[in-house]
Design a protein around this motif. Structure first.
Motif, PDB file in Angstrom:
ATOM      1  N   LEU A   1       1.315   4.403  -2.925  1.00 20.27           N
ATOM      2  CA  LEU A   1       0.867   5.827  -2.327  1.00 20.27           C
ATOM      3  C   LEU A   1       2.066   6.732  -2.647  1.00 20.27           C
ATOM      4  O   LEU A   1       2.081   7.718  -3.087  1.00 20.27           O
ATOM      5  CB  LEU A   1       0.608   5.826  -1.017  1.00 20.27           C
ATOM      6  CG  LEU A   1      -0.919   5.131  -0.470  1.00 20.27           C
ATOM      7  CD1 LEU A   1      -1.085   5.272   1.004  1.00 20.27           C
ATOM      8  CD2 LEU A   1      -1.964   6.070  -1.446  1.00 20.27           C
TER       9      LEU A   1
ATOM     10  N   ASN B   1      -6.725   6.118  -4.871  1.00 17.13           N
ATOM     11  CA  ASN B   1      -5.685   6.153  -3.967  1.00 17.13           C
ATOM     12  C   ASN B   1      -5.410   7.660  -3.695  1.00 17.13           C
ATOM     13  O   ASN B   1      -5.870   8.615  -4.455  1.00 17.13           O
ATOM     14  CB  ASN B   1      -4.236   5.818  -4.621  1.00 17.13           C
ATOM     15  CG  ASN B   1      -3.740   4.574  -4.628  1.00 17.13           C
ATOM     16  OD1 ASN B   1      -4.550   3.819  -3.698  1.00 17.13           O
ATOM     17  ND2 ASN B   1      -2.777   4.179  -5.234  1.00 17.13           N
TER      18      ASN B   1
ATOM     19  N   ARG C   1       1.030  -1.248  -0.004  1.00 18.13           N
ATOM     20  CA  ARG C   1      -0.010  -0.003   0.046  1.00 18.13           C
ATOM     21  C   ARG C   1       0.863   1.274   0.051  1.00 18.13           C
ATOM     22  O   ARG C   1       0.815   2.262  -0.740  1.00 18.13           O
ATOM     23  CB  ARG C   1      -0.877   0.016   1.190  1.00 18.13           C
ATOM     24  CG  ARG C   1      -1.753   1.142   1.232  1.00 18.13           C
ATOM     25  CD  ARG C   1      -2.611   1.176   2.697  1.00 18.13           C
ATOM     26  NE  ARG C   1      -3.588   2.308   2.847  1.00 18.13           N
ATOM     27  CZ  ARG C   1      -3.143   3.272   3.367  1.00 18.13           C
ATOM     28  NH1 ARG C   1      -1.749   3.351   4.083  1.00 18.13           N
ATOM     29  NH2 ARG C   1      -3.796   4.294   3.642  1.00 18.13           N
TER      30      ARG C   1
ATOM     31  N   MET D   1      -5.630   0.224  -5.234  1.00 19.11           N
ATOM     32  CA  MET D   1      -6.447   1.183  -5.106  1.00 19.11           C
ATOM     33  C   MET D   1      -7.786   0.692  -4.373  1.00 19.11           C
ATOM     34  O   MET D   1      -8.215  -0.124  -4.438  1.00 19.11           O
ATOM     35  CB  MET D   1      -7.293   1.670  -6.387  1.00 19.11           C
ATOM     36  CG  MET D   1      -5.977   2.634  -7.105  1.00 19.11           C
ATOM     37  SD  MET D   1      -6.602   3.347  -8.693  1.00 19.11           S
ATOM     38  CE  MET D   1      -5.464   4.569  -9.183  1.00 19.11           C
TER      39      MET D   1
END
Length: 138
Positions: A12, A87, A8, A65
């Motif tokens: 990002l 995102n 994750r 996402m």
């Protein structure tokens, strides 16, 4: 199975890199814009071949996402499922729009949304190194 936090964070980070790279280019375009034009929105074109790889990795090929919206709709040519994936990092977020029609046809679109104090900027890739910006006052 829950998503690994490292996966994750990597997704990002790609989005953050794109937002930092596109920011100065948008600022340069905004120098020539009259604030009054933003009340109803203004469409601008931006050539940025150097953003091509960042856009691809942060928006188009980003596998992580979160689902933010789903809807099943009936249309004259059948039912279809509409979903939005997102995102977000700070005031910048990447979005993927997916529509699956009952015929099996799948349509996918992408956008980058940047929110500032007084304006909202929507960026879409329209060609090789060419981006469309829609800027509107909040």
């Amino acid at each position: 199975m829950p998503i690994q936090e490292a996966y994750r964070e990597e997704a990002l980070l790609k989005l953050k890199d794109l937002c930092q790279a596109i920011g100065p280019k948008i600022e340069k375009l905004m120098e020539e814009v009259d604030e009054e034009d933003l009340e109803f929105g203004l469409r601008l074109d931006m050539k940025a071949k150097d953003l091509e790889e960042l856009w691809r990795s942060a928006i188009e090929e980003n596998n992580y996402m979160e689902i933010t919206f789903t809807e099943i709709m009936e249309h004259h040519d059948g039912a279809y499922l509409k979903a939005v994936f997102r995102n977000q990092t700070g005031s910048c977020h990447g979005e993927r729009y997916v529509s699956v029609r009952s015929s099996g046809r799948v349509e996918i679109g992408h956008a980058l949304i940047i929110e500032r104090e007084t304006i909202k900027i929507r960026v879409e890739k329209v060609g090789d190194g060419l981006f469309n910006l829609f800027i509107k006052a909040k």
